[in-house]
Write a protein that holds these residues in place. Structure first.
Motif, PDB file in Angstrom:
ATOM      1  N   VAL A 167       0.908  -1.101   0.002  1.00  0.00           N
ATOM      2  CA  VAL A 167       0.166  -0.040  -0.033  1.00  0.00           C
ATOM      3  C   VAL A 167       0.912   1.287  -0.106  1.00  0.00           C
ATOM      4  O   VAL A 167       0.585   2.188  -0.871  1.00  0.00           O
ATOM      5  CB  VAL A 167      -0.862  -0.144   1.271  1.00  0.00           C
ATOM      6  N   VAL A 168       1.884   1.193   0.918  1.00  0.00           N
ATOM      7  CA  VAL A 168       2.793   2.403   0.850  1.00  0.00           C
ATOM      8  C   VAL A 168       3.510   2.461  -0.543  1.00  0.00           C
ATOM      9  O   VAL A 168       3.774   3.726  -0.857  1.00  0.00           O
ATOM     10  CB  VAL A 168       3.857   2.197   2.145  1.00  0.00           C
ATOM     11  N   GLN A 169       4.016   1.433  -0.993  1.00  0.00           N
ATOM     12  CA  GLN A 169       4.523   1.535  -2.354  1.00  0.00           C
ATOM     13  C   GLN A 169       3.845   2.216  -3.466  1.00  0.00           C
ATOM     14  O   GLN A 169       4.161   3.268  -4.106  1.00  0.00           O
ATOM     15  CB  GLN A 169       5.230   0.187  -2.713  1.00  0.00           C
ATOM     16  N   LEU A 170       2.487   1.838  -3.380  1.00  0.00           N
ATOM     17  CA  LEU A 170       1.803   2.482  -4.447  1.00  0.00           C
ATOM     18  C   LEU A 170       1.100   3.722  -4.244  1.00  0.00           C
ATOM     19  O   LEU A 170       1.165   4.735  -4.943  1.00  0.00           O
ATOM     20  CB  LEU A 170       0.563   1.448  -4.570  1.00  0.00           C
ATOM     21  N   PRO A 188     -10.231  -6.612  -8.574  1.00  0.00           N
ATOM     22  CA  PRO A 188     -11.073  -5.715  -7.517  1.00  0.00           C
ATOM     23  C   PRO A 188     -10.315  -5.715  -6.066  1.00  0.00           C
ATOM     24  O   PRO A 188      -9.423  -6.479  -5.977  1.00  0.00           O
ATOM     25  CB  PRO A 188     -12.291  -6.241  -7.457  1.00  0.00           C
ATOM     26  N   ALA A 189     -10.635  -4.638  -5.107  1.00  0.00           N
ATOM     27  CA  ALA A 189     -10.199  -4.768  -3.803  1.00  0.00           C
ATOM     28  C   ALA A 189     -10.626  -6.012  -3.222  1.00  0.00           C
ATOM     29  O   ALA A 189     -11.491  -6.749  -3.466  1.00  0.00           O
ATOM     30  CB  ALA A 189     -10.767  -3.418  -3.032  1.00  0.00           C
ATOM     31  N   ILE A 207      -0.722  -8.742  -8.077  1.00  0.00           N
ATOM     32  CA  ILE A 207      -1.990  -8.848  -7.766  1.00  0.00           C
ATOM     33  C   ILE A 207      -2.346  -8.506  -6.344  1.00  0.00           C
ATOM     34  O   ILE A 207      -3.282  -7.653  -6.110  1.00  0.00           O
ATOM     35  CB  ILE A 207      -2.783  -9.917  -8.352  1.00  0.00           C
ATOM     36  N   PHE A 208      -1.957  -9.360  -5.327  1.00  0.00           N
ATOM     37  CA  PHE A 208      -2.005  -8.885  -4.029  1.00  0.00           C
ATOM     38  C   PHE A 208      -1.996  -7.447  -3.691  1.00  0.00           C
ATOM     39  O   PHE A 208      -2.703  -6.824  -3.026  1.00  0.00           O
ATOM     40  CB  PHE A 208      -1.049  -9.718  -3.226  1.00  0.00           C
ATOM     41  N   ALA A 209      -0.528  -6.752  -4.441  1.00  0.00           N
ATOM     42  CA  ALA A 209      -0.557  -5.597  -4.380  1.00  0.00           C
ATOM     43  C   ALA A 209      -1.644  -4.563  -4.524  1.00  0.00           C
ATOM     44  O   ALA A 209      -2.017  -3.645  -3.740  1.00  0.00           O
ATOM     45  CB  ALA A 209       0.816  -5.094  -4.928  1.00  0.00           C
ATOM     46  N   VAL A 210      -1.945  -4.832  -5.811  1.00  0.00           N
ATOM     47  CA  VAL A 210      -3.103  -3.843  -6.336  1.00  0.00           C
ATOM     48  C   VAL A 210      -4.587  -4.204  -5.619  1.00  0.00           C
ATOM     49  O   VAL A 210      -5.216  -2.955  -5.417  1.00  0.00           O
ATOM     50  CB  VAL A 210      -3.471  -4.368  -7.861  1.00  0.00           C
ATOM     51  N   LYS A 211      -4.957  -5.354  -5.185  1.00  0.00           N
ATOM     52  CA  LYS A 211      -5.891  -5.732  -4.227  1.00  0.00           C
ATOM     53  C   LYS A 211      -5.955  -4.918  -3.101  1.00  0.00           C
ATOM     54  O   LYS A 211      -7.083  -4.560  -2.444  1.00  0.00           O
ATOM     55  CB  LYS A 211      -6.363  -6.878  -4.171  1.00  0.00           C
ATOM     56  N   ARG A 214      -6.262  -1.078  -3.484  1.00  0.00           N
ATOM     57  CA  ARG A 214      -7.705  -0.791  -3.684  1.00  0.00           C
ATOM     58  C   ARG A 214      -8.529  -0.778  -2.498  1.00  0.00           C
ATOM     59  O   ARG A 214      -9.620  -0.098  -2.178  1.00  0.00           O
ATOM     60  CB  ARG A 214      -8.283  -1.476  -5.029  1.00  0.00           C
ATOM     61  N   HIS A 215      -8.175  -1.852  -1.526  1.00  0.00           N
ATOM     62  CA  HIS A 215      -8.807  -2.181  -0.283  1.00  0.00           C
ATOM     63  C   HIS A 215      -8.651  -1.026   0.699  1.00  0.00           C
ATOM     64  O   HIS A 215      -9.433  -0.568   1.308  1.00  0.00           O
ATOM     65  CB  HIS A 215      -8.633  -3.607   0.145  1.00  0.00           C
ATOM     66  N   TYR A 216      -7.513  -0.644   0.643  1.00  0.00           N
ATOM     67  CA  TYR A 216      -6.834   0.527   1.598  1.00  0.00           C
ATOM     68  C   TYR A 216      -7.920   1.784   1.244  1.00  0.00           C
ATOM     69  O   TYR A 216      -8.416   2.403   2.170  1.00  0.00           O
ATOM     70  CB  TYR A 216      -5.566   0.713   1.404  1.00  0.00           C
ATOM     71  N   VAL A 217      -7.794   2.105   0.030  1.00  0.00           N
ATOM     72  CA  VAL A 217      -8.717   3.619  -0.393  1.00  0.00           C
ATOM     73  C   VAL A 217     -10.101   3.537  -0.343  1.00  0.00           C
ATOM     74  O   VAL A 217     -10.720   4.284  -0.302  1.00  0.00           O
ATOM     75  CB  VAL A 217      -8.158   3.987  -1.727  1.00  0.00           C
TER      76      VAL A 217
END
Length: 238
Positions: A167-170, A188-189, A207-211, A214-217
């Motif tokens: 999350v921090v990276q993105l 999706p998140a 994919i874990f990172a993207v999900k 998106r979950h965080y935001v």
């Protein structure tokens, strides 16, 4: 007897010279041996790099990461070291863009030239390696160090660690680059924290990172969820 003694002394000297030569060769080839300390304006952070520009970019990434994590309720006075190394890195036989040793609060990242070569083999998030993308991998490892110092649960899970780091990276990427990255993934998140699993992380880390992002935001209070990770264990899917 004198001749025997001279032979013995010569052998000892030969062995000593060999040991000295081995030690010198080890020092010359040791990771970070040619690197110099970078004047990084972040208190408690020591950066070594053999390329001045890479060192400056790493320091910028550290500052941006600590600023973001501080805004999310993390204590960011963590002391750690970063070595920008002129070699590819691997972990458990897999090539990686950075490593973090929790025992010594020590981070290693390949320098930008090495990261570019690695990106030809494994494009990061299906994208090319630019300086900003490279800095995001520095941010990822810094997030591990800061998170470790903030966890209140004993032996935090790998998935909790990686959720925070990704999350921090993105989140610290420039908005335009982050949106371009996210457009490459239609995943999706995470719908529930039970989906934030180690198995998913190991099978498809990007994919874990993207999900995770998106979950965080999508959280009504993202800062509160970070604190949830730091203070309580995730609900396990197992």
């Amino acid at each position: 007897m004198r001749q025997v003694g001279e032979i013995a002394n010569k052998r000892c000297m030969d062995i000593s010279m060999r040991l000295l030569l081995v030690a010198l060769l080890w020092l010359v080839n040791a990771p970070g041996y040619s690197a110099t300390r970078v004047a990084c304006p972040v208190p408690g952070v020591t950066v070594f790099s053999d390329q001045a520009e890479d060192g400056e970019l790493a320091c910028q990434a550290v500052g941006k990461t600590l600023e973001f994590m501080g805004s999310q309720g993390f204590l960011v006075n963590t002391v750690f070291t970063i070595d920008v190394v002129d070699r590819p890195l691997s972990l458990h036989g897999t090539e990686v863009k950075g490593t973090y040793d929790s025992r010594s609060f020590h981070i290693e990242v390949p320098n930008f030239s090495q990261a570019q070569l690695m990106a030809h083999r494994h494009p990061p998030f299906r994208m090319s390696m630019c300086h900003t993308m490279w800095q995001s991998f520095v941010a990822h490892e810094v997030a591990h160090a800061v998170a470790q110092a903030n966890f209140q649960v004993p032996k935090p899970s790998l998935e909790a660690h990686e959720y925070i780091a990704y999350v921090v990276q993105l989140a610290t990427l420039p908005e335009a680059l982050r949106e371009q990255l996210l457009e490459a993934f239609d995943n999706p998140a995470f719908r529930h924290e039970r989906q934030i699993s180690r198995i998913f992380l190991q099978l498809a880390p990007e994919i874990f990172a993207v999900k995770a992002y998106r979950h965080y935001v999508a959280q009504p209070d993202p800062q509160a969820f970070f604190q949830r990770l730091l203070n309580r264990r995730l609900s396990s899917p197992h």
